[in-house]
Design a protein around this motif. Structure first.
Motif, short mmCIF file in Angstrom:
data_model
loop_
_atom_site.label_atom_id
_atom_site.label_comp_id
_atom_site.label_asym_id
_atom_site.label_seq_id
_atom_site.Cartn_x
_atom_site.Cartn_y
_atom_site.Cartn_z
N LYS A 43 55.80 40.13 52.00
CA LYS A 43 56.55 40.85 53.04
C LYS A 43 55.86 40.70 54.41
N ALA A 44 54.54 40.91 54.39
CA ALA A 44 53.78 40.83 55.65
C ALA A 44 53.85 39.40 56.21
N GLY A 50 39.23 34.71 39.60
CA GLY A 50 38.39 35.34 40.62
C GLY A 50 38.84 35.09 42.04
N ALA A 51 39.93 34.35 42.23
CA ALA A 51 40.32 33.99 43.61
C ALA A 51 41.29 34.99 44.23
N THR A 52 41.48 36.12 43.58
CA THR A 52 42.45 37.08 44.10
C THR A 52 42.16 37.45 45.55
N MET A 53 43.23 37.49 46.36
CA MET A 53 43.08 37.82 47.78
C MET A 53 43.85 39.11 48.06
N PRO A 106 52.40 44.94 43.18
CA PRO A 106 52.70 45.48 44.51
C PRO A 106 51.93 44.73 45.60
N GLY A 107 50.72 44.28 45.28
CA GLY A 107 49.91 43.55 46.27
C GLY A 107 50.58 42.24 46.65
N ALA A 123 48.87 44.74 39.47
CA ALA A 123 49.74 44.76 38.30
C ALA A 123 49.82 43.38 37.66
N THR A 124 49.09 42.39 38.24
CA THR A 124 49.05 41.07 37.60
C THR A 124 48.54 41.24 36.19
#
Ligand code: KIV
Ligand code: ZN
Length: 510
Positions: free
Chosen positions: A58-59, A19-22, A51-52, A503-504
């Motif tokens: 990259k950022a 649930g910790a996805t950022m 892709p996320g 896509a994880t």
């Protein structure tokens, strides 16, 4: 005094907490705070995972200067190439590649021989070295690997160009004595070990991650991998604040310190809590709400006489200042922006305008506005989940002899939709109405509410955890009305579910 490098993996292993996805914007906010904190390396993600993740690395590579920016990569050519693509614009960059070395993993998971695992590891370190000088290799599940084979792999990857060798206690199985001995043995047996930094990466399954990491330092480790608040896979990783403060407070024992600016610890902890929705337990060392609270009369008496009687760390050292009244109804935009800057938040003009509007509304309801209120207020600005749903209105009737009823109005992709529902309480009624409007199939796993500061006019903060098709997300909301805060938290989580295309779900995490 040795300087131990701090390798922060909040954005990679930390993000593997359920649930910790950022999102990209949230990761960038955390990375900028890690820069202020002074970490040496930021593991910004696992580039090939989604892709996320790629966009976030990259950022961060483009915007964060100072720390080395690192991407994780399995010992596969496509992973290494993707990692390179993600980090190539960074000022300082690293590729971190890994392969399991324990027989358990090789036999049951990867179905490869020791020889093959060694060959792949060496080949992929060489490939990574073709892109960057700074290459880290991890023999996954090192603590359950045959020591002779482990040393052979470490020696070979250093010969192939690895500049850091990271020893993971992947399943949190080791103990301080044993882990310390492992690091010492590696130093004694690996012929070329002086050409690489020994790093450690401890998981907390037995609650020993910090102790194991410190034991490794005593035995020659020069880098610690850790996360803010100790978040991470399962029981989490070694906690940054614990290991850093242990080294600082007990320099007499460790004869080592870090480059961490400890006054940024509390701010980092709060930011990660806000963004991930993972609350810190009150009795958590260093950053828990009770870590500096003295309850016993004897302790309070001692403290009043002399702080050192019961205090081993001054709260200011970690950036914990007495909550201050900062702003009120008559404060202007300039004062608001200045305070935000002091708190470490850089908002765009649009974000600032929105936050200021909400600040004014809050100031009408609440006389004294504290730093914590401001942080809660702007967390909605820094969490830029695309707003498919937004709460427009909520009217509740409830009471001792009332059937709880919620009239809810949502904006759904630009269209206003209204619904009235009953429930066994006001929150239940509001959630039923929102669920009907959005047609969500998710189930509510957890609902938590806490008051941000003291007083009955305090902001209430609600965190919810939703689950849908095996995916969990957390949402948060704050308001002086806890039913409104509850509705905001639910809507925030539903927006996260709607915008998650990670896509994880396809690429297995290490
Ligand atoms: O726990 C682990 O083994 C890892 C590696 C990828 C370093 O996270
Ligand atoms: Zn790990």
């Amino acid at each position: 005094m040795r300087i131990i490098r701090i390798f922060d993996t909040t954005l990679r292993d930390g993000e593997q907490s359920p649930g910790a996805t950022m999102n990209v914007h949230e990761k960038l906010q955390v990375a900028k705070q890690l820069e202020r904190l002074g970490v040496d390396v930021i593991e910004a993600g696992f580039a090939i995972a989604s892709p996320g993740d790629f966009e976030a690395i990259k950022a961060i590579s483009a915007e964060v200067k100072g720390p080395v920016i690192c991407s994780l990569a399995r010992a596969k050519a496509e992973d290494i190439e993707r990692a390179w693509e993600a980090i190539k614009d960074a000022e300082k960059k690293r590729i971190h590649t890994f392969h399991s070395t324990s027989d358990i993993h090789l036999k049951y998971q990867f179905r490869v021989s020791r020889e093959e695992a060694l060959r792949r590891s060496v080949e992929m370190v060489r490939l990574a070295k073709g892109y960057v000088d700074d290459v880290e290799f991890s023999p996954m599940d090192a603590t359950r690997s045959d020591i002779g084979y482990l040393c052979e792999v470490i020696q070979a990857v250093i010969d192939a160009g690895a500049t850091t060798v990271n020893i993971p206690d992947t399943v949190g199985y080791s103990t301080p004595d044993e882990f310390g001995r492992l690091i010492r043995t590696i130093r004694e047996r690996v012929r070329n070990i002086d050409r690489a930094v020994i790093s450690v990466h401890c998981h907390n399954d037995l609650g020993l991650a910090t102790a194991n990491s410190l034991s490794a330092v005593l035995n020659g480790a020069g880098q610690i991998e850790c996360t803010i608040n100790g978040i991470g896979e399962r029981a989490g990783n070694c906690s940054m604040e614990e290991v850093v403060m242990a080294l600082r407070v007990r320099r007499d024992i460790f004869n080592a310190d870090t480059n961490i600016n400890t006054e940024e610890i509390i701010r980092s902890s709060r930011l990660v809590t806000k963004i991930t929705g993972l609350f810190v337990q009150p009795n958590k060392a260093i950053v828990g709400a009770n870590a500096f609270a003295h309850e016993s009369g004897i302790h309070q008496d001692g403290l009043l006489k002399e702080k050192s009687t019961y205090e081993i760390i001054r709260p200011e050292t970690i950036g914990l200042h007495k909550t201050r009244f900062v702003l009120g109804k008559h404060s202007g935009r300039h004062a608001f922006r200045t305070r935000l800057k002091e708190l470490g938040y850089e908002l765009t003009d649009e974000e600032l305008n929105n936050a200021f509007e909400r600040f004014k509304r809050l100031a009408d309801q609440k006389k004294e506005i504290y730093d914590e209120d401001i942080e809660a207020l702007i967390s909605e600005e820094i969490s830029t989940v695309p707003e498919i749903y937004s709460l427009v209105d909520l009217k509740i009737t409830c009471g001792i002899n009332e059937r709880p009823t919620a009239f809810t109005r949502l904006n759904v992709n630009g269209q206003i939709v209204e619904m009235t529902e009953h429930g066994d309480g006001p929150v239940d009624a509001a959630y039923r109405a929102i669920a009907r409007i959005t047609g969500t199939r998710s189930s509510l796993l957890k609902y938590e509410v806490k008051s941000i500061t003291g007083g009955t006019d305090a902001l209430g903060e609600v965190m919810v955890t939703l689950e849908e098709d095996g995916r969990t997300v957390r949402g948060s909301g704050a308001d002086t009305d806890i039913i409104v805060a509850s509705a905001k938290a639910y809507v925030n989580a539903l927006n996260k579910l709607a915008s998650r295309t990670k896509a994880t779900d396809k690429e297995p995490r290490p």
